[in-house]
Enzyme design. Structure first.
Site, PDB file in Angstrom:
ATOM      1  N   GLY A  33       0.805  -1.216   0.000  1.00 15.44           N
ATOM      2  CA  GLY A  33       0.000   0.000   0.000  1.00 15.44           C
ATOM      3  C   GLY A  33       0.834   1.260   0.000  1.00 15.44           C
ATOM      4  N   ASP A  34       1.956   1.238   0.701  1.00 17.65           N
ATOM      5  CA  ASP A  34       2.858   2.385   0.724  1.00 17.65           C
ATOM      6  C   ASP A  34       3.348   2.699  -0.686  1.00 17.65           C
ATOM      7  OD1 ASP A  34       4.689   4.365   1.922  1.00 17.65           O
ATOM      8  OD2 ASP A  34       6.249   2.906   1.427  1.00 17.65           O
ATOM      9  N   ALA A  35       3.792   1.678  -1.397  1.00 15.42           N
ATOM     10  CA  ALA A  35       4.289   1.873  -2.763  1.00 15.42           C
ATOM     11  C   ALA A  35       3.165   2.307  -3.706  1.00 15.42           C
ATOM     12  CB  ALA A  35       4.940   0.587  -3.266  1.00 15.42           C
TER      13      ALA A  35
END
Length: 125
Positions: free
Chosen positions: A10-12
């Site tokens: 999700g961060d990426a």
């Protein structure tokens, strides 16, 4: 699915969507792109967006479960931020990671809602 693995994804995914958004806004100066990306993708901004989503009561039970999987995992926060903010941001990333796998359009819709919230003063970073 593992909450921290979902948060990693999700961060990426979130950062890529933020970068695409900024480019489509016509920002060409790399310094300005970086400054805006940091403002929109900081842990504090993500925690604010997550709190906004929760206040709107727009998330399904499955989406809330994905958020909780990331939020409740044991991890160390960075020194400059408090643990609650870090957990909320990790939960947000977990939610986005989960949605990027099962319903990419929903992930994009929530990201766009979050961007609108930040741009309208929901978080000034």
């Amino acid at each position: 699915m593992n909450g921290l693995a979902l948060a990693y994804l999700g961060d990426a995914y979130y950062e890529l969507e933020i970068r695409k958004y900024l480019i489509t806004q016509g920002i060409r100066n790399v310094g300005k792109l970086h400054t805006e990306k940091v403002r929109l993708a900081s842990n504090e901004a993500q925690a604010s967006i997550m709190n906004y989503f929760l206040s709107l009561e727009i998330l399904s039970e499955e989406e809330i479960d994905a958020y909780k999987k990331g939020r409740n995992k044991s991890h160390n926060s960075r020194k400059q931020m408090d643990m609650v903010t870090y957990q909320q941001a990790t939960g947000f990333e977990s939610l986005i990671g989960y949605l990027s796998i099962i319903d990419e359009q929903r992930a994009k819709d929530l990201i766009n809602l979050g961007i609108t919230f930040i741009k309208q003063g929901g978080y000034n970073g």
